[in-house]
Write a protein that holds these residues in place. Structure first.
Motif, PDB file in Angstrom:
ATOM      1  N   ILE A 180     -31.194 -11.055  -2.098  1.00 59.01           N
ATOM      2  CA  ILE A 180     -31.228  -9.586  -1.649  1.00 59.01           C
ATOM      3  C   ILE A 180     -30.885  -9.882  -0.290  1.00 59.01           C
ATOM      4  O   ILE A 180     -30.423  -8.784   0.250  1.00 59.01           O
ATOM      5  CB  ILE A 180     -32.375  -9.000  -2.206  1.00 59.01           C
ATOM      6  N   ARG A 181     -31.692 -10.679   0.323  1.00 50.34           N
ATOM      7  CA  ARG A 181     -31.524 -10.822   1.974  1.00 50.34           C
ATOM      8  C   ARG A 181     -30.219 -11.032   2.354  1.00 50.34           C
ATOM      9  O   ARG A 181     -29.732 -10.509   3.313  1.00 50.34           O
ATOM     10  CB  ARG A 181     -32.359 -11.900   2.361  1.00 50.34           C
ATOM     11  N   ILE A 182     -29.387 -12.053   1.576  1.00 51.82           N
ATOM     12  CA  ILE A 182     -27.951 -12.271   1.729  1.00 51.82           C
ATOM     13  C   ILE A 182     -26.960 -10.895   1.369  1.00 51.82           C
ATOM     14  O   ILE A 182     -26.106 -10.686   2.483  1.00 51.82           O
ATOM     15  CB  ILE A 182     -27.432 -13.322   1.080  1.00 51.82           C
ATOM     16  N   ILE A 183     -27.302 -10.182   0.640  1.00 55.49           N
ATOM     17  CA  ILE A 183     -26.561  -9.089   0.258  1.00 55.49           C
ATOM     18  C   ILE A 183     -26.679  -8.256   1.112  1.00 55.49           C
ATOM     19  O   ILE A 183     -25.924  -7.559   1.789  1.00 55.49           O
ATOM     20  CB  ILE A 183     -27.044  -8.519  -1.125  1.00 55.49           C
ATOM     21  N   GLY A 184     -28.005  -7.840   1.657  1.00 57.41           N
ATOM     22  CA  GLY A 184     -28.283  -6.848   2.718  1.00 57.41           C
ATOM     23  C   GLY A 184     -27.543  -7.241   4.037  1.00 57.41           C
ATOM     24  O   GLY A 184     -27.070  -6.445   4.802  1.00 57.41           O
ATOM     25  N   LEU A 185     -27.735  -8.601   4.452  1.00 58.70           N
ATOM     26  CA  LEU A 185     -27.165  -8.978   5.657  1.00 58.70           C
ATOM     27  C   LEU A 185     -25.474  -8.947   5.536  1.00 58.70           C
ATOM     28  O   LEU A 185     -25.100  -8.554   6.741  1.00 58.70           O
ATOM     29  CB  LEU A 185     -27.551 -10.510   5.728  1.00 58.70           C
ATOM     30  N   MET A 186     -25.116  -9.428   4.457  1.00 56.21           N
ATOM     31  CA  MET A 186     -23.658  -9.164   4.565  1.00 56.21           C
ATOM     32  C   MET A 186     -22.980  -7.685   4.518  1.00 56.21           C
ATOM     33  O   MET A 186     -22.094  -7.475   5.231  1.00 56.21           O
ATOM     34  CB  MET A 186     -23.116  -9.775   3.034  1.00 56.21           C
ATOM     35  N   LYS A 187     -23.793  -6.614   4.145  1.00 51.25           N
ATOM     36  CA  LYS A 187     -23.392  -5.370   3.953  1.00 51.25           C
ATOM     37  C   LYS A 187     -23.806  -4.942   5.525  1.00 51.25           C
ATOM     38  O   LYS A 187     -22.893  -4.178   6.098  1.00 51.25           O
ATOM     39  CB  LYS A 187     -24.221  -4.515   3.266  1.00 51.25           C
ATOM     40  N   ARG A 188     -24.927  -5.418   6.135  1.00 50.99           N
ATOM     41  CA  ARG A 188     -25.111  -4.937   7.442  1.00 50.99           C
ATOM     42  C   ARG A 188     -24.016  -5.424   8.419  1.00 50.99           C
ATOM     43  O   ARG A 188     -23.533  -4.623   9.535  1.00 50.99           O
ATOM     44  CB  ARG A 188     -26.454  -5.375   7.883  1.00 50.99           C
ATOM     45  N   LYS A 208     -25.595 -18.778   7.788  1.00 48.30           N
ATOM     46  CA  LYS A 208     -24.714 -19.933   7.423  1.00 48.30           C
ATOM     47  C   LYS A 208     -24.183 -20.272   6.212  1.00 48.30           C
ATOM     48  O   LYS A 208     -23.461 -20.636   5.620  1.00 48.30           O
ATOM     49  CB  LYS A 208     -25.590 -21.149   7.930  1.00 48.30           C
ATOM     50  N   VAL A 209     -25.252 -19.760   5.250  1.00 52.06           N
ATOM     51  CA  VAL A 209     -25.010 -19.744   3.874  1.00 52.06           C
ATOM     52  C   VAL A 209     -23.919 -18.821   3.518  1.00 52.06           C
ATOM     53  O   VAL A 209     -22.878 -19.042   2.712  1.00 52.06           O
ATOM     54  CB  VAL A 209     -26.271 -19.124   3.003  1.00 52.06           C
ATOM     55  N   ILE A 210     -24.103 -17.479   4.299  1.00 48.91           N
ATOM     56  CA  ILE A 210     -22.917 -16.643   3.835  1.00 48.91           C
ATOM     57  C   ILE A 210     -21.638 -17.157   4.364  1.00 48.91           C
ATOM     58  O   ILE A 210     -20.540 -16.999   3.613  1.00 48.91           O
ATOM     59  CB  ILE A 210     -23.208 -15.583   4.697  1.00 48.91           C
ATOM     60  N   THR A 211     -21.523 -17.850   5.628  1.00 50.00           N
ATOM     61  CA  THR A 211     -20.288 -18.565   5.921  1.00 50.00           C
ATOM     62  C   THR A 211     -19.486 -19.618   4.926  1.00 50.00           C
ATOM     63  O   THR A 211     -18.292 -19.558   4.711  1.00 50.00           O
ATOM     64  CB  THR A 211     -20.531 -19.157   7.404  1.00 50.00           C
ATOM     65  N   LYS A 212     -20.734 -20.436   4.489  1.00 51.66           N
ATOM     66  CA  LYS A 212     -20.215 -21.269   3.215  1.00 51.66           C
ATOM     67  C   LYS A 212     -19.494 -20.662   1.923  1.00 51.66           C
ATOM     68  O   LYS A 212     -18.799 -21.155   1.487  1.00 51.66           O
ATOM     69  CB  LYS A 212     -21.502 -22.291   3.206  1.00 51.66           C
ATOM     70  N   ARG A 213     -20.356 -19.552   1.787  1.00 54.74           N
ATOM     71  CA  ARG A 213     -19.810 -18.833   0.593  1.00 54.74           C
ATOM     72  C   ARG A 213     -18.430 -18.289   0.678  1.00 54.74           C
ATOM     73  O   ARG A 213     -17.588 -18.449  -0.046  1.00 54.74           O
ATOM     74  CB  ARG A 213     -20.885 -17.385   0.354  1.00 54.74           C
ATOM     75  N   VAL A 214     -18.086 -17.950   1.895  1.00 49.92           N
ATOM     76  CA  VAL A 214     -16.755 -17.141   2.381  1.00 49.92           C
ATOM     77  C   VAL A 214     -15.753 -18.333   2.350  1.00 49.92           C
ATOM     78  O   VAL A 214     -14.789 -18.153   1.801  1.00 49.92           O
ATOM     79  CB  VAL A 214     -16.705 -16.536   3.748  1.00 49.92           C
ATOM     80  N   LYS A 215     -16.057 -19.554   2.755  1.00 42.17           N
ATOM     81  CA  LYS A 215     -15.179 -20.714   3.066  1.00 42.17           C
ATOM     82  C   LYS A 215     -15.006 -21.242   1.431  1.00 42.17           C
ATOM     83  O   LYS A 215     -13.674 -21.332   1.194  1.00 42.17           O
ATOM     84  CB  LYS A 215     -15.841 -21.708   3.744  1.00 42.17           C
TER      85      LYS A 215
END
Length: 285
Positions: A180-188, A208-215
């Motif tokens: 949920i922290r990742i979901i909220g951070l991506m939306k923000r 960093k986790v989000i960047t890896k997921r996008v990659k």
């Protein structure tokens, strides 16, 4: 027999808690997906106050306000036709270009891009919603913990079983809280764009986790495009009777987590697209 019964009790507690935790995450993801940057303009527009028959009324109370096609264009459907001219004039007086076609209850309004302050208000709202769901997850864990303690007191389960169940629940809580922290951070981040800045202490690590997921997602899309291209080329050079003998599979680089594409055929053509990060690259035909 007793041990088997205890194992069932573990699953009854941890499985139910996990289901509730994951359900909360899915519900949050659906709600947060509806939050958009254009909500800033809609919120401001709905809150504009106009005097109708001696009373102050919000524009949002006089009609349906939405932005169906373009965030820079707001469409107001006035409920009462008698209010259309008054509302139209009021909107224009407030500096918004607006027009109404004769006989229509719709007023089309041009609005400027949301300001930084407006976007930050939406970002703050996303943060509040994220924290609220975090509290909800913790409450799920607490309630399940109370049930486990009551079961111990009534000797339905022993301390060892309670410990195992609690540990499983803690692991799922940690995973769901992070999600949920990742979901909220991506939306923000998406809403604020260039105005985005880290707020919580773990934002930097989660980015960093989000960047890896996008990659990884980009790599997956690239592999799928390459796969489609190869399949088309192969089908052009083989008899139609052999087309069904083309087999495609993915593996994952254990070091970098990047998908690796493999194409095998029965007519001695083998294609391997390796992890682009590793030094030992393979790409032969």
């Amino acid at each position: 027999m007793a041990e088997a019964s205890n194992d069932e009790n573990i699953e009854s507690y941890s499985t139910e808690a996990t289901s509730n935790l994951e359900g909360a995450v899915e519900e949050f993801a659906e709600i947060i997906a509806e939050v958009k940057s254009e909500d800033a303009n809609l919120k401001v527009f709905r809150s504009l106050q106009i005097v109708i028959t001696g009373r102050k009324r919000r524009i949002g109370d006089l009609g349906n306000v939405e932005s169906p096609d373009d965030p820079m264009k707001i469409q107001l459907m006035v409920y009462n036709k008698e209010h259309i001219e008054i509302v139209l004039e009021f909107i224009r007086e407030n500096g918004f270009p607006a027009k109404n076609e004769e006989g229509s209850q719709f007023i089309n309004v041009r609005v400027p891009k949301p300001s930084r302050m407006q976007l930050e208000e939406i970002g703050d709202d996303v943060n509040r919603r994220t924290n609220a769901v975090g509290s909800r997850l913790m409450k799920i864990k607490t309630n399940t913990g109370l049930r486990i303690r009551a079961a111990m007191e009534k000797e339905y389960i022993d301390q060892r079983i309670a410990g195992i169940a609690t540990k499983k629940i803690d692991l799922h809580l940690e995973r769901c809280t992070k999600e949920i922290r990742i979901i909220g951070l991506m939306k923000r981040k998406k809403i604020l764009g260039s105005f985005f800045k880290v707020v919580e202490r773990d934002d930097a690590d989660l980015l960093k986790v989000i960047t890896k997921r996008v990659k990884l997602e980009a790599q997956k899309v690239e592999n799928e495009n390459i796969l489609l291209s190869f399949q088309c080329k192969l089908l052009l050079h083989v008899p139609s009777t052999c087309a069904h003998d083309i087999h495609v599979s993915y593996t994952t680089c254990m070091i970098h987590g990047i998908h690796i594409l493999h194409v095998h055929t029965s007519f001695s053509v083998h294609i391997h697209m390796s992890c682009g990060t590793c030094s030992s690259k393979i790409a032969h035909f």
